[in-house]
Design a protein around this motif. Structure first.
Motif, short mmCIF file in Angstrom:
data_model
loop_
_atom_site.label_atom_id
_atom_site.label_comp_id
_atom_site.label_asym_id
_atom_site.label_seq_id
_atom_site.Cartn_x
_atom_site.Cartn_y
_atom_site.Cartn_z
N PHE A 371 0.81 -1.22 0.00
CA PHE A 371 0.00 0.00 0.00
C PHE A 371 0.85 1.28 0.00
N GLU A 372 2.15 1.14 -0.02
CA GLU A 372 2.99 2.29 -0.34
C GLU A 372 3.08 2.50 -1.85
N GLN A 373 2.79 1.44 -2.62
CA GLN A 373 2.79 1.52 -4.08
C GLN A 373 1.40 1.85 -4.63
N TYR A 374 0.37 1.39 -3.93
CA TYR A 374 -1.01 1.58 -4.37
C TYR A 374 -1.84 2.16 -3.23
N ASP A 375 -2.85 2.94 -3.59
CA ASP A 375 -3.73 3.51 -2.58
C ASP A 375 -4.92 2.59 -2.28
N LEU A 376 -5.39 1.88 -3.30
CA LEU A 376 -6.60 1.07 -3.16
C LEU A 376 -6.46 -0.22 -3.96
N VAL A 377 -7.24 -1.23 -3.56
CA VAL A 377 -7.37 -2.46 -4.32
C VAL A 377 -8.85 -2.65 -4.66
N ILE A 378 -9.13 -2.97 -5.93
CA ILE A 378 -10.48 -3.34 -6.35
C ILE A 378 -10.45 -4.83 -6.69
N CYS A 379 -11.36 -5.59 -6.08
CA CYS A 379 -11.36 -7.04 -6.22
C CYS A 379 -12.77 -7.56 -5.93
N PRO A 380 -13.02 -8.84 -6.08
CA PRO A 380 -14.35 -9.37 -5.73
C PRO A 380 -14.59 -9.38 -4.22
N VAL A 381 -15.86 -9.42 -3.85
CA VAL A 381 -16.25 -9.71 -2.48
C VAL A 381 -16.37 -11.23 -2.30
N TYR A 382 -16.95 -11.86 -3.30
CA TYR A 382 -17.18 -13.30 -3.28
C TYR A 382 -17.11 -13.79 -4.73
N PRO A 383 -16.76 -15.05 -4.98
CA PRO A 383 -16.61 -15.51 -6.37
C PRO A 383 -17.89 -15.46 -7.21
N GLY A 384 -19.06 -15.39 -6.58
CA GLY A 384 -20.31 -15.36 -7.32
C GLY A 384 -21.34 -14.48 -6.66
N VAL A 385 -22.53 -14.47 -7.25
CA VAL A 385 -23.65 -13.71 -6.69
C VAL A 385 -24.31 -14.54 -5.60
N ALA A 386 -25.40 -14.04 -5.05
CA ALA A 386 -26.08 -14.69 -3.92
C ALA A 386 -26.35 -16.16 -4.21
N GLY A 419 -24.19 -3.34 -10.32
CA GLY A 419 -25.12 -3.74 -11.37
C GLY A 419 -25.92 -4.97 -10.97
N MET A 420 -26.81 -5.39 -11.87
CA MET A 420 -27.64 -6.57 -11.65
C MET A 420 -27.18 -7.70 -12.57
N SER A 421 -27.28 -8.91 -12.06
CA SER A 421 -26.90 -10.07 -12.85
C SER A 421 -28.01 -10.43 -13.84
N ALA A 422 -27.73 -11.39 -14.70
CA ALA A 422 -28.74 -11.87 -15.64
C ALA A 422 -29.92 -12.50 -14.93
N THR A 423 -29.69 -12.98 -13.71
CA THR A 423 -30.77 -13.58 -12.91
C THR A 423 -31.44 -12.57 -11.98
N ARG A 424 -31.13 -11.29 -12.16
CA ARG A 424 -31.73 -10.18 -11.40
C ARG A 424 -31.46 -10.25 -9.91
N VAL A 425 -30.21 -10.56 -9.59
CA VAL A 425 -29.71 -10.37 -8.23
C VAL A 425 -28.50 -9.46 -8.32
N PRO A 426 -28.16 -8.75 -7.24
CA PRO A 426 -27.10 -7.74 -7.32
C PRO A 426 -25.71 -8.33 -7.58
N VAL A 427 -24.89 -7.52 -8.23
CA VAL A 427 -23.47 -7.79 -8.44
C VAL A 427 -22.70 -6.66 -7.76
N SER A 428 -21.70 -7.02 -6.95
CA SER A 428 -20.95 -6.01 -6.19
C SER A 428 -19.46 -6.28 -6.30
N ILE A 429 -18.69 -5.26 -5.98
CA ILE A 429 -17.22 -5.38 -5.93
C ILE A 429 -16.74 -4.89 -4.57
#
Length: 474
Positions: A371-386, A419-429
């Motif tokens: 974190f001296e090289q980067y300020d933030l990390v963007i990654c998944p919360v979980y490998p899939g949706v609910a 956003g929302m998935s094709a199955t109409r459940v949320p997608v998050s990061i």
């Protein structure tokens, strides 16, 4: 006033209070009515406070006098049932506890009350918050309001379901390995796990070295406002950070513009896992958005996440063992998956436990350098949706692969809808910052919220029905 008051953010409600266009009593009545109507299907609440309307009337009087206690005065807030509210039992989602009335508020509840917020109910969790889905022998199964055949995640699943349905605009959850962020991701709400010690938390119990209390809301600003309140000092938490008086709402606009911010993105955090295409695409889309705003972005995996997960396994099992050893009786009533974790903890040697703690410190130093090289990390919360309710997750076999490292290292992290998935459940990061960079994580979350909008909570039905979800408490 109508049921539509339940769909407003805390900030929007306060604006109405100040303009005399709605009152805390109107809002509290609307929330209680919607809770009575919708909660039987999702099972988000295990208790409601008897004094909620009395507290709303007191708040209404303060607003009428032009003397509110602050920007949360008169806002309904739900509290996860491993956090104490004076006058209500704290059951931890477990049959192994007794319905004794708490004599005092936990620190975050005390701060919310001082700010005039109405702590009106306790939300469901799995047995002692030990897994990342929400069901327990005490309260039964909690369901995801977007799809009642799916879990809202855990362990703050009741809190997430409540906020998504408008059963109060703010909830307080806890996170020992992903228990705020995973439910937030599964329900499209905003979940923020502060830096370790940022929010005083007591009593900490066996999970004290890992657990964080934090807000779950429908928007980033409400979470920032809540953090400004619940991060105020309380001497009962020896681990608490020095109070710095930060105004996290002001920080949403006072951080630097994206140009110059350094962002690492990692769709797998270097783990040998398969991530669903919609989750992978969400990480790339969020990163590309920051790049388009002028941020520096690069693919880079933080060091040692797999090692952090191994340490988390060791410490979590040891904590579960200590928990069950501390129970004077009632182990036979525990969720079998909690018993299994405790049994696994019985074979952990003192040398292995000490080794895990030493390695944890070494990994923390390596991640500090990252974190001296980067300020933030963007990654998944979980490998899939609910996830569906039926499956290995019901047995506590799932693991918080992408979230537990933040608990091991005390890092601030957020789950944000994109956003929302094709199955109409949320997608998050997930957005992760370096140690104590809470304001920066909230700022970045706000930037992406402005870009992607909030989850379409208005699409959720106003009537729900589902199979019986509650167990019989004893």
């Amino acid at each position: 006033m109508t049921d539509d008051l339940c769909d407003l953010t805390a900030r929007e409600l306060v604006t109405l209070y100040g303009a005399r266009r709605a009152s805390p009593v109107d809002v509290m009545k609307a929330v209680l009515e919607r809770t009575e109507r919708l909660d039987p299907a999702v099972n988000a609440f295990c208790q409601l406070a008897d004094d909620a309307l009395d507290l709303a009337r007191a708040s209404e009087s303060r607003w009428q006098r032009g003397a509110p206690l602050g920007p949360l005065d008169g806002i309904p807030v739900s509290i996860k049932d491993n956090i104490s509210i004076a006058g209500l039992p704290t059951r931890f989602g477990s049959l192994a506890t007794t319905p004794d009335i708490a004599s005092s508020d936990s620190p975050c509840v005390a701060r919310l009350r001082e700010a005039g917020a109405i702590c009106f109910g306790k939300t469901t969790l799995p047995d002692f918050a030990h897994k990342i889905v929400t069901d327990s022998p005490l309260t039964g199964v909690t369901r995801n309001p977007w799809d009642l055949s799916r879990t809202p995640g855990g362990s703050s699943g009741g809190a997430a379901a409540a906020v998504a349905l408008g059963l109060g605009p703010i909830a307080i959850g806890t996170d020992g390995g992903g228990s705020i962020r995973i439910p937030a991701a599964f329900t499209g709400t905003f979940g923020f796990k502060p830096s370790f010690g940022r929010v005083p938390h007591a009593p900490r119990g066996p999970f004290g070295m890992l657990s964080h209390a934090g807000p779950m809301t429908r928007c980033v600003e409400d979470a920032a406002q809540t953090l400004s309140v619940i991060s105020r000092p309380d001497s009962r938490d020896w681990y608490a950070l020095p109070f710095d008086g930060a105004d996290y709402v002001r920080g949403l606009s006072c951080q630097p513009v994206p140009r110059g911010v350094r962002i690492a993105y990692s769709p797998t955090l270097g783990l040998p896992l398969t991530v669903e295409p919609e989750i992978h695409e969400a990480v790339i889309r969020a990163t590309t958005t920051f790049g388009g705003l002028g941020a520096y972005v690069a693919a880079s995996d933080p060091p040692g996440v797999a090692h952090c997960n191994a340490i988390h396994t060791t410490l979590w099992r040891a904590c579960c063992r200590q928990l069950t050893d501390d129970l004077s009786s009632g182990r036979a009533t525990l969720d079998p998956s909690l018993q299994a974790y405790a049994d696994a903890g019985n074979v952990i040697s003192r040398e292995a436990l000490l080794g895990a703690l030493i390695k944890r410190g070494e990994l923390g130093a390596a991640v500090n350098a990252f974190f001296e090289q980067y300020d933030l990390v963007i990654c998944p919360v979980y490998p899939g949706v609910a996830l569906p309710l039926a499956g290995p997750e019901s047995n506590g076999e799932l693991f918080p692969h992408f979230t537990a490292w933040c608990n091991q290292l005390g890092l601030p992290a957020a789950s944000l809808y994109v956003g929302m998935s094709a199955t109409r459940v949320p997608v998050s990061i997930q957005i992760v910052g370096g140690r104590h960079a809470d304001a920066l994580v909230l700022w970045a979350s706000h930037v992406l919220e402005l870009a992607f909008g909030r989850a379409p909570f208005g699409e959720l039905p106003r009537t729900l029905s589902a199979p019986e979800t509650r167990a019989t408490a004893v």
